[in-house]
Design a protein around this motif. Structure first.
Motif, PDB file in Angstrom:
ATOM      1  N   GLY A 139      40.292  42.811  46.201  1.00 30.77           N
ATOM      2  CA  GLY A 139      41.382  43.901  46.628  1.00 30.77           C
ATOM      3  C   GLY A 139      40.520  45.438  45.593  1.00 30.77           C
ATOM      4  O   GLY A 139      40.178  45.254  46.081  1.00 30.77           O
ATOM      5  N   ASN A 140      41.962  46.386  45.873  1.00 25.95           N
ATOM      6  CA  ASN A 140      40.810  47.678  45.777  1.00 25.95           C
ATOM      7  C   ASN A 140      41.136  48.016  44.748  1.00 25.95           C
ATOM      8  O   ASN A 140      41.478  47.133  43.582  1.00 25.95           O
ATOM      9  N   ASP A 162      44.592  43.353  43.982  1.00 27.91           N
ATOM     10  CA  ASP A 162      43.905  44.452  43.106  1.00 27.91           C
ATOM     11  C   ASP A 162      44.069  45.379  41.993  1.00 27.91           C
ATOM     12  O   ASP A 162      44.549  44.398  40.991  1.00 27.91           O
ATOM     13  N   ASN A 180      47.277  41.147  40.890  1.00 26.85           N
ATOM     14  CA  ASN A 180      47.134  42.440  40.786  1.00 26.85           C
ATOM     15  C   ASN A 180      46.947  42.436  39.130  1.00 26.85           C
ATOM     16  O   ASN A 180      47.630  41.640  38.553  1.00 26.85           O
TER      17      ASN A 180
END
Length: 216
Positions: A139-140, A162, A180
């Motif tokens: 993920g980013n 993320d 996340n």
């Protein structure tokens, strides 16, 4: 003195020096053809675009100066990203230069991030010696520190959300899904387990400990 090497990137050396140093480092270890040198020059602008987007979204004082992206050619963590983006571009082109950039990164920085590993557009490593990143889905805004490992188990690799932070010597292996906004504490070992979002995780699989990050 700093040099403007693109519309929004300052560097401590000018663009021709930056490329020249890169070509010399590659030539010290590998044979380079004239065609390969030309390709490296051709795709430099694409690498700088990736650098600009990544660095401007990294929350670290060394990645910006006077409101612009700053690329310090002697900052090993930044140069690692520079080499990785080159390897990623040549992996997409299925060109053998991808292996030379991967290998040079391994030699210079003691990291193992193969060219075909798809890291996100924004990532940042702190003291990344001994970092091994396999073919997971990332993920980013991914962050990792020294000694971290991400790898497969029986051919299955993790899925990482993320804003995941891996602290020193932590590991994620196999069929693991990381949510996340997760912090993986130092020396944590995750294997074939899921970690919920908004969590700090401690310990060793199968005895992991989860704490709500919003309460910390």
């Amino acid at each position: 003195m700093n040099y403007l090497i693109s519309s929004n990137i300052f560097c401590d050396i000018d663009e021709e020096q930056l490329i020249g140093v890169l070509l010399k480092r590659l030539a010290n270890f590998f044979f380079l053809t004239k065609d390969e040198e030309d390709l490296i020059r051709k795709y430099h602008v694409d690498v700088l675009k990736k650098i600009e987007y990544c660095f401007q979204n990294v929350d670290n004082k060394y990645f910006s100066a006077d409101g612009r992206v700053f690329f310090a050619s002697y900052h090993s963590g930044q140069y690692l990203i520079y080499l990785y983006f080159y390897s990623q571009i040549f992996a997409g082109l299925k060109h053998q230069l991808k292996d030379k950039f991967y290998y040079l990164n391994k030699i210079l920085h003691s990291v193992d991030i193969y060219a075909e590993v798809e890291l996100p557009a924004v990532f940042f490593f702190e003291h990344p010696l001994g970092l091994v990143l396999g073919r997971a889905k990332y993920g980013n805004n991914f962050f990792a520190m020294q000694g971290c490992t991400i790898g497969g188990n029986k051919g299955v690799y993790p899925i990482i959300g993320d804003n995941v932070k891996m602290y020193s010597n932590s590991k994620i292996l196999g069929k693991s899904r990381i949510g996340n906004n997760v912090w993986i504490s130092a020396n944590t070992y995750i294997k074939d387990e899921d970690v919920p979002s908004d969590t700090i995780v401690f310990g060793q699989s199968p005895n992991l400990i989860f704490k709500d990050i919003k309460k910390q």
